[in-house]
Design a protein around this motif. Structure first.
Motif, PDB file in Angstrom:
ATOM      1  N   ILE A 149      78.935 -64.557 -51.039  1.00  0.00           N
ATOM      2  CA  ILE A 149      79.065 -63.196 -50.523  1.00  0.00           C
ATOM      3  C   ILE A 149      80.463 -62.969 -49.947  1.00  0.00           C
ATOM      4  CG2 ILE A 149      76.584 -63.072 -50.083  1.00  0.00           C
ATOM      5  CD1 ILE A 149      77.197 -63.216 -47.082  1.00  0.00           C
ATOM      6  N   TYR A 150      81.051 -64.017 -49.367  1.00  0.00           N
ATOM      7  CA  TYR A 150      82.397 -63.891 -48.818  1.00  0.00           C
ATOM      8  C   TYR A 150      83.446 -63.775 -49.917  1.00  0.00           C
ATOM      9  CZ  TYR A 150      80.584 -65.273 -44.212  1.00  0.00           C
ATOM     10  OH  TYR A 150      79.887 -65.334 -43.019  1.00  0.00           O
ATOM     11  N   VAL A 151      83.301 -64.568 -50.967  1.00  0.00           N
ATOM     12  CA  VAL A 151      84.319 -64.547 -52.011  1.00  0.00           C
ATOM     13  C   VAL A 151      84.299 -63.228 -52.766  1.00  0.00           C
ATOM     14  CG1 VAL A 151      82.990 -65.590 -53.906  1.00  0.00           C
ATOM     15  CG2 VAL A 151      85.446 -66.001 -53.744  1.00  0.00           C
ATOM     16  N   LEU A 152      83.110 -62.660 -53.000  1.00  0.00           N
ATOM     17  CA  LEU A 152      83.051 -61.368 -53.685  1.00  0.00           C
ATOM     18  C   LEU A 152      83.565 -60.254 -52.782  1.00  0.00           C
ATOM     19  CD1 LEU A 152      79.672 -61.700 -55.604  1.00  0.00           C
ATOM     20  CD2 LEU A 152      81.982 -61.715 -56.559  1.00  0.00           C
ATOM     21  N   ASP A 153      83.319 -60.359 -51.480  1.00  0.00           N
ATOM     22  CA  ASP A 153      83.851 -59.374 -50.552  1.00  0.00           C
ATOM     23  C   ASP A 153      85.374 -59.427 -50.530  1.00  0.00           C
ATOM     24  OD1 ASP A 153      82.963 -57.411 -48.349  1.00  0.00           O
ATOM     25  OD2 ASP A 153      84.467 -58.642 -47.327  1.00  0.00           O
ATOM     26  N   MET A 154      85.933 -60.629 -50.578  1.00  0.00           N
ATOM     27  CA  MET A 154      87.390 -60.752 -50.616  1.00  0.00           C
ATOM     28  C   MET A 154      87.953 -60.102 -51.869  1.00  0.00           C
ATOM     29  SD  MET A 154      89.793 -64.092 -51.023  1.00  0.00           S
ATOM     30  CE  MET A 154      91.441 -63.831 -51.700  1.00  0.00           C
ATOM     31  N   LEU A 155      87.336 -60.378 -53.022  1.00  0.00           N
ATOM     32  CA  LEU A 155      87.811 -59.785 -54.266  1.00  0.00           C
ATOM     33  C   LEU A 155      87.721 -58.267 -54.232  1.00  0.00           C
ATOM     34  CD1 LEU A 155      86.332 -62.219 -56.940  1.00  0.00           C
ATOM     35  CD2 LEU A 155      88.754 -61.733 -56.538  1.00  0.00           C
ATOM     36  N   LEU A 156      86.669 -57.768 -53.628  1.00  0.00           N
ATOM     37  CA  LEU A 156      86.471 -56.329 -53.555  1.00  0.00           C
ATOM     38  C   LEU A 156      87.575 -55.653 -52.751  1.00  0.00           C
ATOM     39  CD1 LEU A 156      84.478 -54.018 -54.272  1.00  0.00           C
ATOM     40  CD2 LEU A 156      83.354 -54.462 -52.076  1.00  0.00           C
ATOM     41  N   HIS A 157      88.036 -56.321 -51.688  1.00  0.00           N
ATOM     42  CA  HIS A 157      89.013 -55.703 -50.788  1.00  0.00           C
ATOM     43  C   HIS A 157      90.433 -56.230 -50.969  1.00  0.00           C
ATOM     44  CE1 HIS A 157      85.137 -54.890 -48.778  1.00  0.00           C
ATOM     45  NE2 HIS A 157      85.711 -53.756 -48.481  1.00  0.00           N
TER      46      HIS A 157
ATOM     47  N   TYR B 143      74.295 -57.803 -54.881  1.00  0.00           N
ATOM     48  CA  TYR B 143      75.155 -58.019 -56.047  1.00  0.00           C
ATOM     49  C   TYR B 143      75.097 -56.877 -57.048  1.00  0.00           C
ATOM     50  CZ  TYR B 143      75.060 -62.770 -54.172  1.00  0.00           C
ATOM     51  OH  TYR B 143      75.152 -63.856 -53.344  1.00  0.00           O
ATOM     52  N   ASP B 144      73.928 -56.266 -57.220  1.00  0.00           N
ATOM     53  CA  ASP B 144      73.835 -55.178 -58.193  1.00  0.00           C
ATOM     54  C   ASP B 144      74.653 -53.962 -57.760  1.00  0.00           C
ATOM     55  OD1 ASP B 144      72.121 -54.668 -56.091  1.00  0.00           O
ATOM     56  OD2 ASP B 144      70.420 -54.078 -57.335  1.00  0.00           O
TER      57      ASP B 144
ATOM     58  N   VAL C 259      77.617 -54.485 -55.715  1.00  0.00           N
ATOM     59  CA  VAL C 259      79.022 -54.887 -55.622  1.00  0.00           C
ATOM     60  C   VAL C 259      79.674 -55.063 -56.987  1.00  0.00           C
ATOM     61  CG1 VAL C 259      78.820 -57.427 -55.582  1.00  0.00           C
ATOM     62  CG2 VAL C 259      80.584 -56.291 -54.223  1.00  0.00           C
ATOM     63  N   VAL C 260      78.912 -55.444 -58.011  1.00  0.00           N
ATOM     64  CA  VAL C 260      79.520 -55.694 -59.325  1.00  0.00           C
ATOM     65  C   VAL C 260      80.207 -54.456 -59.888  1.00  0.00           C
ATOM     66  CG1 VAL C 260      79.055 -56.283 -61.729  1.00  0.00           C
ATOM     67  CG2 VAL C 260      78.070 -57.675 -59.896  1.00  0.00           C
ATOM     68  N   PRO C 261      79.546 -53.289 -59.991  1.00  0.00           N
ATOM     69  CA  PRO C 261      80.267 -52.122 -60.513  1.00  0.00           C
ATOM     70  C   PRO C 261      81.426 -51.681 -59.623  1.00  0.00           C
ATOM     71  CG  PRO C 261      78.059 -51.510 -59.756  1.00  0.00           C
ATOM     72  CD  PRO C 261      78.116 -52.990 -59.774  1.00  0.00           C
ATOM     73  N   ARG C 262      81.289 -51.863 -58.298  1.00  0.00           N
ATOM     74  CA  ARG C 262      82.402 -51.544 -57.408  1.00  0.00           C
ATOM     75  C   ARG C 262      83.582 -52.477 -57.643  1.00  0.00           C
ATOM     76  NH1 ARG C 262      80.928 -51.112 -51.231  1.00  0.00           N
ATOM     77  NH2 ARG C 262      83.204 -50.913 -51.221  1.00  0.00           N
ATOM     78  N   LEU C 263      83.290 -53.766 -57.825  1.00  0.00           N
ATOM     79  CA  LEU C 263      84.342 -54.735 -58.089  1.00  0.00           C
ATOM     80  C   LEU C 263      85.050 -54.423 -59.396  1.00  0.00           C
ATOM     81  CD1 LEU C 263      85.860 -57.339 -57.483  1.00  0.00           C
ATOM     82  CD2 LEU C 263      83.959 -58.613 -58.514  1.00  0.00           C
TER      83      LEU C 263
ATOM     84  N   TRP D  31      75.486 -58.685 -63.801  1.00  0.00           N
ATOM     85  CA  TRP D  31      76.805 -58.671 -64.422  1.00  0.00           C
ATOM     86  C   TRP D  31      76.784 -58.145 -65.855  1.00  0.00           C
ATOM     87  CZ3 TRP D  31      80.797 -60.001 -61.224  1.00  0.00           C
ATOM     88  CH2 TRP D  31      80.438 -60.651 -60.036  1.00  0.00           C
ATOM     89  N   GLU D  32      75.591 -57.908 -66.402  1.00  0.00           N
ATOM     90  CA  GLU D  32      75.483 -57.544 -67.812  1.00  0.00           C
ATOM     91  C   GLU D  32      76.188 -56.233 -68.140  1.00  0.00           C
ATOM     92  OE1 GLU D  32      71.337 -57.526 -68.641  1.00  0.00           O
ATOM     93  OE2 GLU D  32      71.182 -59.725 -68.783  1.00  0.00           O
TER      94      GLU D  32
END
Length: 393
Positions: free
Chosen positions: A141-149, A281-282, A284-288, A327-328
């Motif tokens: 959750i931390y690594v995806l949050d970092m990528l997002l921001h 995750y469902d 954050v993925v499109p936002r990322l 992620w699909e």
């Protein structure tokens, strides 16, 4: 050879293992300045490990892997991969999360925001512009949050993330023990660090039979790892021989922040409905994908699921399938390339153990295989690895 040495690979003794664990590269400190506007009236001390391959004359030759640890968010979890990282010219940076080791405490509801400030500041402190990323379990959750921001920290040539056993909420995994744990009062979940300490001291079986609710926390708190068979290379033998001493080292340096971490992972933090500014995750993925597209970036993701996993479900079960499905929608759209792999023999805690091969695949993908001459010059065998620490720092 003394009996104590015969039990360890390459003749290492217990004293030499302790010397290895106290390598100064594994315990470094950085202070995040106070920022009242960001809700930090006092500075925050961060402890981190910085090891593997270094080339101060040509830092561009360093392939930096920034690692986000699991629930027991210790900087020490992968120091046994130091020699292998050097062979692949990989520099590993891994900080202790709040309340672990020497990093200061942060409440569950503020952890994501604070960590969003810590990582850029730490990378600036180290003079690191770009990284590849790795995580395990709760670190996902931390690594995806970092990528997002902060997508700007992705390596422009190797924009890569490797995730081992990503944390998945029990609503998606259907794992009964985790579902029961999530339903427990916050005051009980907030004691998970004490359960972990008991389990580390080999009283887990007693707890399971003595307390009606404790069995639901055993999987969440357990970090025990069983050694594998003897037919392994020296890197594997070194990692497995050091395992018990490494685990005791982590616990002895403080894990009380694990309780606040558990509240966050279970989405039981006070006043917070999800993780940071996203719920799951469902979402954050499109936002990322949108953020990466706007920044002109791409991302390759390798996810590894353990064959047996008591926390998120076994490979191929409901939880991992749900995670894959998130992620699909981005597959084939030119921004995110997602792949998942099942790791035979591994469990949730051991997914990155060298014996099971996932970490070696990651190193091969993001690193550069050093020449034989460089190996001879830089990489002592494990029996003299400790003696060469000073020369390698």
């Amino acid at each position: 050879m003394p009996a104590t040495q015969q039990q360890l690979p390459q003749g290492t003794t217990a004293a030499e293992q302790d010397r290895f664990l106290h390598d100064p590269r594994f315990t470094q400190t950085f202070e995040l300045p106070a920022d009242a506007a960001r809700g930090r009236p006092e500075p925050l001390q961060i402890t981190y490990a910085d090891y593997g391959y270094r080339n101060e004359a040509h830092p561009e030759d360093e392939n930096v892997l920034l690692f986000f640890a699991p629930l027991v968010g210790s900087r020490m979890l992968h120091v046994t991969k130091d020699a292998l990282a050097k062979r692949h010219k990989i520099r590993i940076v891994s900080p202790d999360r709040p309340g672990i080791g020497g990093t200061g405490d942060v409440t569950a509801e503020r952890r994501m925001m604070v960590w969003r400030d810590v990582i850029p500041a730490l990378l600036k402190h180290l003079g690191i512009r770009h990284v590849s990323l790795g995580s395990q379990s709760g670190g996902s959750i931390y690594v995806l949050d970092m990528l997002l921001h902060h997508p700007e920290f992705l390596h422009p040539e190797r924009p890569y993330l490797a995730v081992g056993g990503p944390w998945i909420l029990p609503a998606h995994s259907g794992v009964l023990a985790m579902s029961i744990t999530k339903a427990l009062p916050e005051s009980v979940i907030a004691q998970v660090d004490k359960f972990a300490t008991f389990i580390n001291n080999n009283v887990g079986p007693m707890l399971s039979t003595s307390f009606g609710f404790s069995q639901t926390l055993v999987s969440l708190a357990s970090t025990k790892q069983q050694p594998g068979p003897a037919d392994a290379d020296e890197d594997v033998k070194f990692e497995e021989a050091l395992g018990p001493r490494l685990q005791n080292f982590v616990f002895s340096h403080g894990i009380h922040g694990m309780s606040q971490e558990a509240l966050l992972l279970m989405q039981r933090a006070e006043g917070v409905s999800g993780w940071g500014d996203w719920s799951d995750y469902d979402e954050v993925v499109p936002r990322l994908a949108e953020v990466l597209r706007a920044a002109g970036r791409r991302l390759g993701i390798d996810v590894f699921f353990a064959e047996t996993d008591d926390m998120i479900g076994n490979a191929g079960s409901k939880g991992p399938k749900w995670f894959d499905s998130c992620w699909e929608s981005e597959q084939g759209r030119g921004v995110i390339e997602y792949t998942s792999t099942d790791v035979s023999g591994a469990n949730h805690d051991t997914i990155w153990n060298l014996r099971f091969g996932a970490m070696s695949k990651v190193f091969a993908k993001i690193g550069t295989q050093a020449s034989q001459e460089e190996r001879d010059a830089q990489l002592p065998h494990h029996e003299d690895n400790v003696d060469a620490i000073a020369a390698s720092v």
